[in-house]
Scaffold this motif. Structure first.
Motif, PDB file in Angstrom:
ATOM      1  N   LYS A 132       0.844  -1.197   0.000  1.00 13.12           N
ATOM      2  CA  LYS A 132       0.000   0.000   0.000  1.00 13.12           C
ATOM      3  C   LYS A 132       0.878   1.245   0.000  1.00 13.12           C
ATOM      4  CE  LYS A 132      -4.100   1.818   2.418  1.00 13.12           C
ATOM      5  NZ  LYS A 132      -5.015   1.577   3.566  1.00 13.12           N
ATOM      6  N   LEU A 133       0.681   2.099  -1.005  1.00 16.32           N
ATOM      7  CA  LEU A 133       1.456   3.338  -1.126  1.00 16.32           C
ATOM      8  C   LEU A 133       0.498   4.498  -1.369  1.00 16.32           C
ATOM      9  CD1 LEU A 133       4.119   4.882  -1.340  1.00 16.32           C
ATOM     10  CD2 LEU A 133       4.186   4.277  -3.781  1.00 16.32           C
ATOM     11  N   LEU A 134       0.461   5.444  -0.412  1.00 11.45           N
ATOM     12  CA  LEU A 134      -0.437   6.595  -0.499  1.00 11.45           C
ATOM     13  C   LEU A 134       0.393   7.869  -0.585  1.00 11.45           C
ATOM     14  CD1 LEU A 134      -2.193   4.258   0.655  1.00 11.45           C
ATOM     15  CD2 LEU A 134      -3.420   5.977   1.992  1.00 11.45           C
ATOM     16  N   LEU A 135       0.188   8.617  -1.680  1.00 14.20           N
ATOM     17  CA  LEU A 135       0.948   9.850  -1.925  1.00 14.20           C
ATOM     18  C   LEU A 135      -0.033  10.969  -2.262  1.00 14.20           C
ATOM     19  CD1 LEU A 135       3.691   8.219  -4.199  1.00 14.20           C
ATOM     20  CD2 LEU A 135       3.942   8.864  -1.790  1.00 14.20           C
ATOM     21  N   ASN A 136      -0.962  11.218  -1.370  1.00 16.22           N
ATOM     22  CA  ASN A 136      -2.081  12.120  -1.644  1.00 16.22           C
ATOM     23  C   ASN A 136      -1.839  13.544  -1.132  1.00 16.22           C
ATOM     24  OD1 ASN A 136      -3.529   9.875  -2.653  1.00 16.22           O
ATOM     25  ND2 ASN A 136      -4.180   9.355  -0.572  1.00 16.22           N
ATOM     26  N   PHE A 137      -2.437  14.498  -1.827  1.00 14.85           N
ATOM     27  CA  PHE A 137      -2.494  15.902  -1.390  1.00 14.85           C
ATOM     28  C   PHE A 137      -1.106  16.480  -1.101  1.00 14.85           C
ATOM     29  CE2 PHE A 137      -6.616  14.041  -0.316  1.00 14.85           C
ATOM     30  CZ  PHE A 137      -7.440  14.886  -1.043  1.00 14.85           C
ATOM     31  N   ASN A 138      -0.200  16.202  -2.033  1.00 18.77           N
ATOM     32  CA  ASN A 138       1.094  16.881  -2.035  1.00 18.77           C
ATOM     33  C   ASN A 138       1.067  17.872  -3.188  1.00 18.77           C
ATOM     34  OD1 ASN A 138       2.550  15.306   0.124  1.00 18.77           O
ATOM     35  ND2 ASN A 138       1.985  13.615  -1.224  1.00 18.77           N
ATOM     36  N   ARG A 139       2.226  18.205  -3.738  1.00 19.01           N
ATOM     37  CA  ARG A 139       2.278  19.132  -4.881  1.00 19.01           C
ATOM     38  C   ARG A 139       3.014  18.510  -6.058  1.00 19.01           C
ATOM     39  NH1 ARG A 139      -0.893  23.318  -5.556  1.00 19.01           N
ATOM     40  NH2 ARG A 139       0.754  24.538  -6.534  1.00 19.01           N
ATOM     41  N   SER A 150       9.753  -1.366  -8.926  1.00 19.97           N
ATOM     42  CA  SER A 150      10.178  -2.375  -7.945  1.00 19.97           C
ATOM     43  C   SER A 150       9.040  -2.849  -7.049  1.00 19.97           C
ATOM     44  CB  SER A 150      11.299  -1.807  -7.065  1.00 19.97           C
ATOM     45  OG  SER A 150      10.846  -0.650  -6.373  1.00 19.97           O
ATOM     46  N   LEU A 151       7.863  -2.232  -7.164  1.00 17.84           N
ATOM     47  CA  LEU A 151       6.764  -2.521  -6.224  1.00 17.84           C
ATOM     48  C   LEU A 151       5.860  -3.629  -6.772  1.00 17.84           C
ATOM     49  CD1 LEU A 151       5.876   1.175  -5.257  1.00 17.84           C
ATOM     50  CD2 LEU A 151       7.538  -0.370  -4.209  1.00 17.84           C
ATOM     51  N   LYS A 152       6.411  -4.807  -6.904  1.00 17.48           N
ATOM     52  CA  LYS A 152       5.695  -5.901  -7.558  1.00 17.48           C
ATOM     53  C   LYS A 152       4.591  -6.501  -6.692  1.00 17.48           C
ATOM     54  CE  LYS A 152       9.599  -7.032 -10.520  1.00 17.48           C
ATOM     55  NZ  LYS A 152      10.560  -8.064 -10.993  1.00 17.48           N
ATOM     56  N   GLN A 153       4.597  -6.199  -5.392  1.00 15.21           N
ATOM     57  CA  GLN A 153       3.531  -6.695  -4.507  1.00 15.21           C
ATOM     58  C   GLN A 153       2.464  -5.638  -4.231  1.00 15.21           C
ATOM     59  OE1 GLN A 153       3.479  -9.926  -3.627  1.00 15.21           O
ATOM     60  NE2 GLN A 153       5.371 -10.113  -4.837  1.00 15.21           N
ATOM     61  N   LEU A 154       2.609  -4.473  -4.837  1.00 17.57           N
ATOM     62  CA  LEU A 154       1.708  -3.363  -4.528  1.00 17.57           C
ATOM     63  C   LEU A 154       0.275  -3.671  -4.950  1.00 17.57           C
ATOM     64  CD1 LEU A 154       2.121  -0.537  -3.277  1.00 17.57           C
ATOM     65  CD2 LEU A 154       2.020   0.396  -5.599  1.00 17.57           C
ATOM     66  N   GLU A 155      -0.660  -3.424  -4.013  1.00  9.27           N
ATOM     67  CA  GLU A 155      -2.079  -3.645  -4.272  1.00  9.27           C
ATOM     68  C   GLU A 155      -2.862  -2.342  -4.344  1.00  9.27           C
ATOM     69  OE1 GLU A 155      -3.566  -6.303  -1.328  1.00  9.27           O
ATOM     70  OE2 GLU A 155      -2.225  -7.951  -1.894  1.00  9.27           O
ATOM     71  N   LEU A 175       3.176  -3.676 -12.023  1.00  8.60           N
ATOM     72  CA  LEU A 175       2.264  -3.769 -10.869  1.00  8.60           C
ATOM     73  C   LEU A 175       1.178  -4.809 -11.124  1.00  8.60           C
ATOM     74  CD1 LEU A 175       1.930   0.012  -9.940  1.00  8.60           C
ATOM     75  CD2 LEU A 175       3.727  -1.612  -9.363  1.00  8.60           C
ATOM     76  N   HIS A 176       1.593  -6.060 -11.187  1.00 11.58           N
ATOM     77  CA  HIS A 176       0.670  -7.129 -11.564  1.00 11.58           C
ATOM     78  C   HIS A 176      -0.355  -7.453 -10.487  1.00 11.58           C
ATOM     79  CE1 HIS A 176       3.063  -7.823 -15.121  1.00 11.58           C
ATOM     80  NE2 HIS A 176       4.159  -7.924 -14.384  1.00 11.58           N
ATOM     81  N   ASN A 177      -0.130  -7.011  -9.263  1.00 12.81           N
ATOM     82  CA  ASN A 177      -1.076  -7.300  -8.175  1.00 12.81           C
ATOM     83  C   ASN A 177      -1.941  -6.100  -7.806  1.00 12.81           C
ATOM     84  OD1 ASN A 177      -0.437 -10.086  -7.406  1.00 12.81           O
ATOM     85  ND2 ASN A 177       1.594  -9.266  -6.934  1.00 12.81           N
ATOM     86  N   LEU A 178      -1.861  -5.050  -8.585  1.00  9.92           N
ATOM     87  CA  LEU A 178      -2.589  -3.828  -8.243  1.00  9.92           C
ATOM     88  C   LEU A 178      -4.096  -4.057  -8.264  1.00  9.92           C
ATOM     89  CD1 LEU A 178      -1.740  -0.938  -7.525  1.00  9.92           C
ATOM     90  CD2 LEU A 178      -2.243  -0.288  -9.880  1.00  9.92           C
ATOM     91  N   ARG A 179      -4.742  -3.617  -7.183  1.00  6.87           N
ATOM     92  CA  ARG A 179      -6.200  -3.738  -7.069  1.00  6.87           C
ATOM     93  C   ARG A 179      -6.888  -2.367  -7.083  1.00  6.87           C
ATOM     94  NH1 ARG A 179      -4.517  -8.178  -7.418  1.00  6.87           N
ATOM     95  NH2 ARG A 179      -5.181 -10.082  -6.366  1.00  6.87           N
ATOM     96  N   VAL A 180      -6.207  -1.366  -6.500  1.00  7.26           N
ATOM     97  CA  VAL A 180      -6.826  -0.049  -6.372  1.00  7.26           C
ATOM     98  C   VAL A 180      -5.857   1.007  -6.883  1.00  7.26           C
ATOM     99  CG1 VAL A 180      -7.793   1.656  -4.782  1.00  7.26           C
ATOM    100  CG2 VAL A 180      -8.130  -0.787  -4.340  1.00  7.26           C
ATOM    101  N   LEU A 181      -6.348   1.827  -7.814  1.00  6.88           N
ATOM    102  CA  LEU A 181      -5.564   2.954  -8.334  1.00  6.88           C
ATOM    103  C   LEU A 181      -6.424   4.201  -8.269  1.00  6.88           C
ATOM    104  CD1 LEU A 181      -3.116   4.208  -9.789  1.00  6.88           C
ATOM    105  CD2 LEU A 181      -4.158   3.497 -11.951  1.00  6.88           C
TER     106      LEU A 181
END
Length: 521
Positions: A132-139, A150-155, A175-181
């Protein structure tokens, strides 16, 4: 999470653990240690991260601090961290090696930093276990190619609330395991098919509140397992044929708040049988074609468009439909058979249109209906039997129409009196005519007051009747052909619009002349 919800979440977390806060010898100054594995630092004066963190800590949360920089060695003494959250801080720069030692990290959030404009390539190179990687409300203005390779387990990947205007091709390739974008609330102007190549198991894609103006059939290439697609709040004005053809597992499609005026029935191809929810609210739709390929559709939202009429076969084969919202359009009439065979419908919203009449059999198949909204239209009456098919407890809205309270309203008047507990805001259901009943609630009127004024064309032959006036008495003299009862109603409307009514009934006397004298008040 956005700024407000994130802050609320942690405040709740603080309250929940207030009684359980433990005093650990290794707990850093100005921070709180809920347990031996969980630390929260929330100090606006803190300019750097504490260095004496226990090796037992797994969750490290930093909110509303003055920390501006993350250096290569800032977190090297905490390689065991599984969750690291920076929320609403003053970060300006994150070194590309800041997380190099955090190989066990599973969740990382860097959100709510108004001065953080970019991240360096390689920042996440050691986070192969991150889900899980959250990069919200920056600039962030852009995302570098290869940033997430490199984030091959990212969902879950969230980049909402930035000012990203472009996404590089093949950004999500690995990102083969991505579920939410979630790419909502950015400034994207175009999305190319290559952008989404790779994440074949993507389940939820959100690209709402951007400035996307067009989509092509290649846009969704290689994400055929997508379950939810959110495209709301963009500037999409056209959907090409077969654009959603590859999305055979799609269940939710949200196109709310775009610029669509129409789309072909070929948009979904022939493989859209899994789609259950279609939201087209707030577009500029002026016409629709058949939705017959959407055989599993249960929820259809078409409100706040510019529809003035609908094709008779719009819902042909859409027999699973349960909720349809056609409110806030410009509909004047509905085809009599438009809802035929839709036996599962629970809610039909038709309020805030221009409907002037409806067919008596319009809802004959909707025996299970629970909500019917016909409020704020131009209806003067309802046809006999329209509301009789409903067998379950239901809610009906009828207010905001110019109801004509005359003899043609007998059916509706009786129905409302018998079912007034099912009519929402029944006290706002007013008569618009005739003038002596205007603004009167329908439920306050007696059936005897629902009379029709006789027009010139409908006037019966009164040649056998004569009127005579003598002082304050009007004498009506009528010859009848046979013995029959006769009732005469006379209504007097005074200056204050109060109406007094006199009813005189004559029993048959079998004379060929009947005279009735009515005193004038």
């Amino acid at each position: 999470m956005d700024k407000e919800s994130g802050l609320i979440l942690f405040l709740v977390l603080l309250l929940c653990h207030k009684g359980n806060t433990q005093s650990h010898n290794s707990c850093p100054y100005t921070c709180q240690c809920f347990t031996s594995v969980q630390i929260l630092c929330a100090d606006e004066r803190m300019t750097s991260l504490p260095m004496n963190t226990s090796r037992q800590v797994k969750d490290f949360i930093v909110i509303k601090s003055a920390v501006a920089y993350l250096f290569p060695r800032t977190l090297e003494e905490s390689p065991q961290l599984a969750k690291l959250i920076f929320l609403n801080n003053a970060l300006r720069s994150v070194n590309s090696q800041a997380f190099e030692h955090l190989t066990e990290l599973q969740e990382l959030e860097i959100s709510g930093n108004p001065w953080l404009e970019h991240l360096y390539l390689g920042t996440f190179s050691k986070q192969g276990n991150l889900t899980k990687l959250l990069l919200n409300f920056n600039r962030f203005k852009t995302v570098l190619p290869g940033m997430f390779d490199s984030l091959k387990q990212l969902e879950t990947l969230q980049l909402k609330g930035n000012i990203i205007s472009d996404l590089p091709p093949f950004l999500l390739l690995n990102l083969h395991n991505l579920r939410v974008l979630d790419l909502s609330q950015n400034k994207l102007e175009d999305v190319k098919g290559e952008t989404f190549s790779g994440p074949t198991r993507l389940e939820i894609l959100k690209i709402n509140n951007n400035l996307i103006s067009n989509l092509t059939s290649d846009t969704f290439h290689n994400i055929s397992q997508l379950i939810e697609l959110h495209l709301e709040g963009n500037k999409i004005s056209k959907l090409v044929d077969n654009i959603f053809f590859v999305l055979t597992e799609l269940k939710v499609l949200n196109l709310r708040g775009n610029l669509l005026t129409t789309f072909s029935d070929k948009v979904f191809g022939f493989e859209a049988s899994n789609l259950k929810e279609l939201n087209l609210k707030g577009n500029r739709l002026t016409e629709l074609s058949s939705l017959s390929s959407l055989t599993s559709l249960t929820d259809l939202i078409l409100c706040s468009n510019e529809l003035s009429d609908l094709p008779e076969d719009l819902f042909r084969n859409v027999t699973a439909l349960e909720n349809v919202d056609l409110s806030e359009n410009q509909l004047t009439l509905l085809p009599a058979t438009i809802f035929n065979d839709l036996f599962r419908i629970k809610a039909i919203h038709l309020h805030k249109n221009n409907l002037s009449k409806v067919d008596a059999k319009l809802f004959e198949d909707q025996v299970l209906i629970q909500q019917l909204y016909l409020s704020d239209n131009q209806l003067e009456t309802l046809p006999l039997g329209l509301l009789d098919p409903f067998v379950l407890q239901h809610t009906v809205r009828l207010h905001g129409n110019p109801w004509k309270c005359d003899c043609h309203m007998w059916y509706l008047h009786d129905w409302v009196l018998r079912n007034n507990q099912d009519v929402e805001m029944v006290d706002r259901m007013f008569c618009a005519s005739p003038s002596f009943l205007r603004r009167r609630p329908v439920v306050s009127i007696d059936k005897d007051q629902l009379v029709c004024q006789v027009s010139k064309d409908d006037t019966p032959d009164l040649s056998s009747c004569s009127l005579q006036l003598s002082n304050d008495t009007v004498i009506i003299n009528c010859k009848v052909d046979k013995c029959s009862p006769l009732t005469v109603k006379v209504q007097f409307q005074e200056d204050d619009r109060n109406v007094t009514e006199h009813i005189l009934k004559n029993e048959p006397q079998c004379s060929n002349e009947t005279m009735i004298e009515i005193p004038v008040q």
